[in-house]
Design a protein around this motif. Sequence first.
Motif, PDB file in Angstrom:
ATOM      1  N   HIS A 232       0.938  -1.257   0.186  1.00 62.06           N
ATOM      2  CA  HIS A 232      -0.041  -0.283   0.215  1.00 62.06           C
ATOM      3  C   HIS A 232       0.959   1.256  -0.073  1.00 62.06           C
ATOM      4  CE1 HIS A 232      -2.680  -3.475   1.598  1.00 62.06           C
ATOM      5  NE2 HIS A 232      -3.710  -2.635   1.254  1.00 62.06           N
ATOM      6  N   THR A 233       0.677   2.214  -0.603  1.00 65.19           N
ATOM      7  CA  THR A 233       0.842   3.480  -0.281  1.00 65.19           C
ATOM      8  C   THR A 233       0.199   4.441   0.739  1.00 65.19           C
ATOM      9  OG1 THR A 233      -0.457   4.739  -2.576  1.00 65.19           O
ATOM     10  CG2 THR A 233       2.076   3.815  -2.429  1.00 65.19           C
ATOM     11  N   VAL A 234       0.883   5.476   1.449  1.00 69.35           N
ATOM     12  CA  VAL A 234      -0.018   6.287   2.932  1.00 69.35           C
ATOM     13  C   VAL A 234       0.526   7.874   2.481  1.00 69.35           C
ATOM     14  CG1 VAL A 234      -0.205   6.754   4.800  1.00 69.35           C
ATOM     15  CG2 VAL A 234       1.151   4.468   4.123  1.00 69.35           C
ATOM     16  N   LEU A 235      -0.548   8.180   1.891  1.00 73.73           N
ATOM     17  CA  LEU A 235      -0.815   9.464   2.002  1.00 73.73           C
ATOM     18  C   LEU A 235      -0.573  10.414   3.158  1.00 73.73           C
ATOM     19  CD1 LEU A 235      -1.604  12.461   0.466  1.00 73.73           C
ATOM     20  CD2 LEU A 235      -3.667  12.359   0.461  1.00 73.73           C
ATOM     21  N   SER A 236       0.210  11.512   2.916  1.00 76.12           N
ATOM     22  CA  SER A 236       0.627  11.954   4.639  1.00 76.12           C
ATOM     23  C   SER A 236       0.617  13.028   4.796  1.00 76.12           C
ATOM     24  CB  SER A 236       1.604  10.977   5.367  1.00 76.12           C
ATOM     25  OG  SER A 236       1.824  10.231   5.703  1.00 76.12           O
ATOM     26  N   GLY A 237       0.022  14.089   5.895  1.00 78.31           N
ATOM     27  CA  GLY A 237      -0.141  15.643   5.471  1.00 78.31           C
ATOM     28  C   GLY A 237       1.852  15.539   7.045  1.00 78.31           C
ATOM     29  N   TYR A 238       2.471  16.782   7.456  1.00 84.81           N
ATOM     30  CA  TYR A 238       3.112  17.225   8.168  1.00 84.81           C
ATOM     31  C   TYR A 238       2.078  18.270   8.864  1.00 84.81           C
ATOM     32  CZ  TYR A 238       7.763  18.646  10.200  1.00 84.81           C
ATOM     33  OH  TYR A 238       8.642  19.502  10.512  1.00 84.81           O
ATOM     34  N   LEU A 240       3.270  22.298   8.987  1.00 84.22           N
ATOM     35  CA  LEU A 240       4.995  23.050   9.172  1.00 84.22           C
ATOM     36  C   LEU A 240       4.827  23.803  10.280  1.00 84.22           C
ATOM     37  CD1 LEU A 240       4.558  24.601   5.471  1.00 84.22           C
ATOM     38  CD2 LEU A 240       6.350  22.388   5.983  1.00 84.22           C
ATOM     39  N   ALA A 241       3.961  24.328  11.232  1.00 82.11           N
ATOM     40  CA  ALA A 241       3.996  24.880  12.802  1.00 82.11           C
ATOM     41  C   ALA A 241       4.675  24.227  14.243  1.00 82.11           C
ATOM     42  CB  ALA A 241       2.393  25.470  13.289  1.00 82.11           C
ATOM     43  N   ASP A 242       4.137  22.869  13.989  1.00 87.39           N
ATOM     44  CA  ASP A 242       4.693  21.817  15.266  1.00 87.39           C
ATOM     45  C   ASP A 242       5.055  20.775  14.493  1.00 87.39           C
ATOM     46  OD1 ASP A 242       3.228  20.823  14.362  1.00 87.39           O
ATOM     47  OD2 ASP A 242       1.224  21.771  16.403  1.00 87.39           O
ATOM     48  N   GLY A 243       5.525  20.672  13.053  1.00 84.63           N
ATOM     49  CA  GLY A 243       6.234  19.453  12.821  1.00 84.63           C
ATOM     50  C   GLY A 243       4.893  17.746  13.215  1.00 84.63           C
ATOM     51  N   ARG A 244       3.829  18.366  13.557  1.00 84.46           N
ATOM     52  CA  ARG A 244       2.591  16.737  13.283  1.00 84.46           C
ATOM     53  C   ARG A 244       2.841  16.385  12.692  1.00 84.46           C
ATOM     54  NH1 ARG A 244      -3.838  17.710  15.180  1.00 84.46           N
ATOM     55  NH2 ARG A 244      -4.634  15.957  14.781  1.00 84.46           N
ATOM     56  N   THR A 245       2.416  14.886  12.372  1.00 84.93           N
ATOM     57  CA  THR A 245       2.615  14.067  11.491  1.00 84.93           C
ATOM     58  C   THR A 245       1.079  13.553  11.402  1.00 84.93           C
ATOM     59  OG1 THR A 245       5.250  14.031  11.010  1.00 84.93           O
ATOM     60  CG2 THR A 245       2.670  12.442   9.607  1.00 84.93           C
ATOM     61  N   GLU A 246       0.552  13.507   9.960  1.00 83.31           N
ATOM     62  CA  GLU A 246      -1.002  12.850  10.402  1.00 83.31           C
ATOM     63  C   GLU A 246      -1.042  11.511   9.128  1.00 83.31           C
ATOM     64  OE1 GLU A 246      -4.367  14.840  10.549  1.00 83.31           O
ATOM     65  OE2 GLU A 246      -4.470  16.003  12.091  1.00 83.31           O
ATOM     66  N   ARG A 247      -1.954  10.320   8.836  1.00 85.07           N
ATOM     67  CA  ARG A 247      -1.444   9.540   8.188  1.00 85.07           C
ATOM     68  C   ARG A 247      -3.002  10.078   7.357  1.00 85.07           C
ATOM     69  NH1 ARG A 247       2.697   7.966  10.048  1.00 85.07           N
ATOM     70  NH2 ARG A 247       4.445   6.857   9.114  1.00 85.07           N
ATOM     71  N   LEU A 248      -2.673   9.994   6.646  1.00 86.70           N
ATOM     72  CA  LEU A 248      -4.601  10.684   5.743  1.00 86.70           C
ATOM     73  C   LEU A 248      -5.274   9.918   4.893  1.00 86.70           C
ATOM     74  CD1 LEU A 248      -3.537  14.168   4.435  1.00 86.70           C
ATOM     75  CD2 LEU A 248      -4.884  13.901   7.031  1.00 86.70           C
ATOM     76  N   SER A 249      -4.408   9.180   4.507  1.00 88.34           N
ATOM     77  CA  SER A 249      -5.381   7.698   3.662  1.00 88.34           C
ATOM     78  C   SER A 249      -4.084   7.224   2.975  1.00 88.34           C
ATOM     79  CB  SER A 249      -5.883   8.363   2.161  1.00 88.34           C
ATOM     80  OG  SER A 249      -6.621   7.563   0.872  1.00 88.34           O
ATOM     81  N   ARG A 250      -4.633   5.548   3.183  1.00 92.57           N
ATOM     82  CA  ARG A 250      -3.846   4.766   2.826  1.00 92.57           C
ATOM     83  C   ARG A 250      -4.572   3.206   2.019  1.00 92.57           C
ATOM     84  NH1 ARG A 250      -0.178   1.437   5.784  1.00 92.57           N
ATOM     85  NH2 ARG A 250      -0.338   3.260   7.835  1.00 92.57           N
ATOM     86  N   GLY A 251      -3.806   3.772   0.632  1.00 91.36           N
ATOM     87  CA  GLY A 251      -4.147   2.718  -0.877  1.00 91.36           C
ATOM     88  C   GLY A 251      -3.378   2.708  -1.750  1.00 91.36           C
ATOM     89  N   TYR A 252      -3.733   2.981  -2.941  1.00 92.20           N
ATOM     90  CA  TYR A 252      -2.602   1.970  -4.089  1.00 92.20           C
ATOM     91  C   TYR A 252      -2.100   3.274  -5.108  1.00 92.20           C
ATOM     92  CZ  TYR A 252      -4.906  -1.926  -2.377  1.00 92.20           C
ATOM     93  OH  TYR A 252      -5.182  -2.762  -1.178  1.00 92.20           O
ATOM     94  N   GLY A 253      -2.497   4.700  -4.028  1.00 95.01           N
ATOM     95  CA  GLY A 253      -2.776   5.697  -5.046  1.00 95.01           C
ATOM     96  C   GLY A 253      -0.914   6.471  -4.975  1.00 95.01           C
ATOM     97  N   ARG A 254      -0.840   7.271  -5.892  1.00 96.14           N
ATOM     98  CA  ARG A 254       0.601   8.002  -6.873  1.00 96.14           C
ATOM     99  C   ARG A 254       0.676   9.507  -5.331  1.00 96.14           C
ATOM    100  NH1 ARG A 254       1.983   6.135 -12.646  1.00 96.14           N
ATOM    101  NH2 ARG A 254       1.723   4.444 -11.708  1.00 96.14           N
ATOM    102  N   ALA A 255       1.469  10.060  -6.100  1.00 96.00           N
ATOM    103  CA  ALA A 255       1.247  11.866  -5.181  1.00 96.00           C
ATOM    104  C   ALA A 255      -0.136  12.147  -6.042  1.00 96.00           C
ATOM    105  CB  ALA A 255       2.779  12.166  -5.975  1.00 96.00           C
ATOM    106  N   PRO A 256       0.104  12.999  -4.574  1.00 99.23           N
ATOM    107  CA  PRO A 256      -1.819  14.609  -4.453  1.00 99.23           C
ATOM    108  C   PRO A 256      -0.631  15.325  -5.134  1.00 99.23           C
ATOM    109  CG  PRO A 256      -0.495  14.084  -2.389  1.00 99.23           C
ATOM    110  CD  PRO A 256      -0.251  13.509  -3.491  1.00 99.23           C
ATOM    111  N   VAL A 257      -2.364  16.184  -4.952  1.00103.38           N
ATOM    112  CA  VAL A 257      -2.014  17.888  -5.936  1.00103.38           C
ATOM    113  C   VAL A 257      -2.624  18.895  -5.325  1.00103.38           C
ATOM    114  CG1 VAL A 257      -0.971  16.693  -7.805  1.00103.38           C
ATOM    115  CG2 VAL A 257      -3.711  16.838  -7.867  1.00103.38           C
TER     116      VAL A 257
END
Length: 418
Positions: A232-238, A240-257
């Motif tokens: 699987h691939t994981v779409l993540s968010g970081y 910038l203000a505090d370095g918090r990371t969230e895993r937003l979606s797990r699936g079979y995708g490529r790079a977001p826009v």
Amino acid sequence: MATSGRSRTVVGLLTSLVLAAPVLAGCSAAGAAPVSPSGGGSGTSAPSTGSAPASSPSSTEPPAAPSASPSASGAPVSTAEPCRVDLPAAWRTGLARGVLRPVDDEVLTVALGTADGTFVVSDVPGVHRRLERRQGRTTEVVQDLGLDHPEWQVLGATWDGRHLAYRVDRSFSNFEDFGLYVWDSGSGKAPVEVAHGEEDDDGELMQTPFVDPVLADGWLYWTQTRDADPGHTVLSGYRLADGRTERLSRGYGRAPVRFGGTLVWADSDGPGETSSLRMLDLRTHERVPVPAALADARGPSYLAADEGTLVWVGGRKGREVDVWRAGWPRPRLLVGTLASPQLPRVAGDVVVLAADDAMYAADLRSWSSARLTPAYGGVWADGGPVVTVGYAPESKAGASVQTVLDTAAAGPLGRSGC
């Protein structure tokens, strides 16, 4: 139809490598460079620099983001059929005048051209190798890459006016060995490594899609294979203000826009299945419905966007480049005649992309396209009107001519000959 997956194409790798190819000191003008930036087209003549106006980047402010209204989103939807034209004189002149000029013994590699300056890797043998931001006569060091890693390449760079996000590929042969960085130009601090290639349960780096970061509203987003889960691939968010990371979606995708107030990516319900578009609200990080006009976009293999324009490669045999802007009743075919179109990027009213034989530009102002390079090369844009173009070296040991062009100043490609 394209399917979700993590494959890397030959054209994609060549594009990345050419954009990372060096510009050697001494290539101070287009005529003296190994490959003159003539732009290809159906003709073979060198660029005319006599009567056409210069179009090198001159703006000091990034372009305003288009609104959702089609009448205010730059070029309106066209009823004309897309056509191929020769590269206009203003574009050829701008490309010739925008050639990057190394100094002294410097080997220069362009990472990103913007209205706020140019980000380059400066390599002076035995002295330094570093990522720099250059604005006129001002140079600022972003990251010291060291002298022990000549294979490190800075790719996928994106700039939001304050933060620079980019990946560093640490091997010519293993594209899973990377680091993802973000630099705060206002902090005075070194870049932060946000992510890197991760290992599977056997200690081997997992194959991952190209990690092309997205900066939007105080967050950095990217997709990679992680958590020892090579399936699987994981779409993540970081944040910038505090370095918090969230895993937003797990699936079979490529790079977001980033498209308007949403994050968009292509994903599927299973490995090898036909993909469709998915959307995430940037404020809430919740999934939102895809607009009805995009519901039939099936199998998009590559995506590109800015705040008002969404582009994807798909259609029959994956040879169609379609575009949609909020408020349009349906997507429109922008380019349909290229072999294996890949890696599109949006530059205002222009879409640049790679194909099997060369790099191309397609213009929403004139609904036409033109060949940018005589052969394979590299092309990159980051939402604003400035594009970076790299030309294939004449020899294996030769240098790549690299240039920046303001497509807004160059004007539309036009429809001459259509």
